[in-house]
Each structure stands twice: as structure tokens, then as C-alpha cells.
Design an enzyme around this catalytic site. Structure first.
Site: not given
Length: 281
Positions: A47, A71, A76, A115, A130
Site C-alpha cells: 500500500e 496493521r 517496495c 523499484h 522480491d
């Protein structure tokens, strides 16, 4: 990248494994790596609530552990930074890399290295691992072997050799999607700090403009892109519906994705704006 003391490291690996609900074997192995990667992806959602709400994205290990235990998920740099930290403490030999994302990019576009992924050397093999590529994250390590089609619990992937570079591709609808391109040169903390700052603050970054959330479960993935929710699973009919308001988006984040969205300062206004934008499209 690992600034903690020995005692803090012991605490952090216990906290991480408790979060995942797994205990790998005493020695690094391909099986342990596969168990850790899948458990990580299924335990911690993908997220971008912090950059969307204009909040800082920390890559410090204590901050990541605290965030994930409360929570929350991440993208990445957060996922793979903590994952690499844990692998190192468990005795795995890792190399951190940066990749150029190719999804949705024009064929001739040169995209920035935004990334993070890992190479892991274990049992005489070099594996690509990954935990942070959203709805297309491989849920198993992939052998760094050109053109080999590799099955994972959530789809088939292959790595294509392009001179000194490698391209990760995923099978979707009978076609091979280009996900990202990387080379095996190691990147360093300063590289990740720069890329993390760029994608979390730049107004043209999709992480600062669009809502993205992914929760991976045994039989598929829950995906939220702005106000559109979908569920995708191998061999299962897809589900898709549009959410009508910021409150409905927040409720789906809290329930379906098990994310503490209500605790994110400034997020509610962003979700309202996203719902209005999609309704007007």
C-alpha cells in the site's frame, strides 16, 4: 542498511518472524527462502497510504517493524528493506538492486530506477526474490535462468536476458507482460534513500496521486486502485466493483485489506477526492 545493535537485531528478527507466523530452519535453504517470501507477501499488504497522504516514508528497521505491526503495509522499498534485513540475520547472502519499471511504459521510454529487489545466493543457485511489486509480485523466488518459465503459487513468470540486463515478465491472459528491467550491479543505502524520496514526494509519481493497495491470500489477490476494487485468482472468475465514496474506500481498506486506514492523518480527504475524481471520469 542494518544500523541496529546485536541485541536489537535479535529482537527485530523475532518480531519479524512473529509478524509472518513462520519459523524457517536453522540454516539458509531454498525451501526456507520460499517460505519466507510467500509468508511475507501474505502477511504484509502492499500500500501507498503514506505518500498519498503526504507523510514521510521511513526505511529505518525499527520504524518498519512498528508500522507493519500496527496493521499497515508499504511499497517496495519498505518491504524489501525489511525482508533483506531479516534474510541477512538468518544467514542468507543477498544483493540489493534497483530496477526500471516497464509496466504501462511506452516501448521506447527510459524509466528511472524506482523499484527495489534482491538477488539471493543459496544452495549454489542465484535467485531473484522480491516482496514488493504490488499485484504482480512473484510469490516464490525465481531462478536467475534466461527464458525458463517458472510457476509460483500466484502465476507464471520468466526472466529474459537482455545483454547485461534482465527483464522480469509475468504471464497474463496468454501474453507475457514486461514488469521491470534490472542489472546485477549492487545498489546502496544512498541509492534507495534517493529513489524512495523521489517516488514518495514527486507530484508526478503515481504513489503521490493514486491509491494502490494489494492483499495477497492463498487463492488470489485483493486489489484496490483508486476507487476500483477487484479480486484476481488463478482459475477463478474475477470480481470488480467501483466504490462510491471516500468512506466506502476507507471501509474496504480496513476490512478487506486489514489496514488501519483510519489512523493515517490526512488520508480521509485524499480518499474523498479520489472518489469524486473517479465518479467524474
Amino acid at each position: 542498511m542494518f544500523p541496529l545493535t546485536f541485541a536489537e537485531n535479535a529482537v527485530s528478527i523475532d518480531a519479524y518472524l512473529d509478524l509472518l507466523g513462520v519459523r524457517p530452519g536453522a540454516a539458509p535453504s531454498l525451501d526456507a527462502l520460499a517460505r519466507l517470501q510467500r509468508a511475507h507477501i501474505q502477511a504484509i499488504p502492499f500500500e501507498n497510504l503514506n505518500p498519498l497522504a503526504g507523510l514521510n516514508v521511513s526505511l529505518e528497521i525499527p520504524a518498519l517493524l512498528e508500522k507493519f505491526a500496527a496493521r499497515r503495509g508499504g511499497y517496495c522499498f519498505e518491504h524489501n528493506t525489511l525482508y533483506r534485513h531479516a534474510l541477512a540475520l538468518l544467514g542468507f547472502e543477498t544483493t540489493a538492486l534497483l530496477a526500471r519499471v516497464r509496466m504501462t511504459a511506452a516501448p521506447d521510454a527510459v524509466t528511472p530506477r524506482t523499484h527495489m529487489l534482491l538477488l539471493v545466493d543459496v544452495e549454489g543457485e542465484r535467485m531473484m526474490s522480491d516482496t514488493g511489486f504490488g499485484k504482480m509480485t512473484p510469490t516464490a523466488p525465481l531462478r536467475l535462468v534466461p527464458d525458463l518459465v517458472q510457476d509460483t503459487p500466484h502465476g507464471r513468470y520468466r526472466l529474459v536476458r537482455l545483454g547485461d540486463e534482465w527483464r522480469l515478465e509475468a504471464e497474463a491472459g496468454g501474453e507475457w507482460l514486461h514488469l521491470y528491467v534490472f542489472d546485477p550491479r549492487p545498489a546502496y543505502p544512498a541509492d534507495f534513500d534517493m529513489s524512495n524520496w523521489y517516488v514518495s514526494t514527486n507530484p508526478v509519481s503515481h504513489f503521490t496521486r493514486d491509491l494502490i493497495a494489494v492483499r495477497t491470500v492463498d487463492d488470489g489477490r485483493h486489489v484496490l486502485h483508486n476507487a476500483r476494487y477487484s479480486f484476481q485468482g488463478p482459475g477463478r472468475p474475477g470480481i470488480r466493483r467501483d466504490l462510491a465514496s471516500g468512506d466506502e474506500i476507507a471501509q474496504v481498506l480496513e476490512t478487506t485489506f486489514d489496514l488501519a486506514a483510519g489512523r493515517v492523518p490526512g488520508l480521509a480527504a485524499k480518499l474523498d477526492a479520489i472518489a469524486r475524481r473517479q465518479a467524474a471520469a
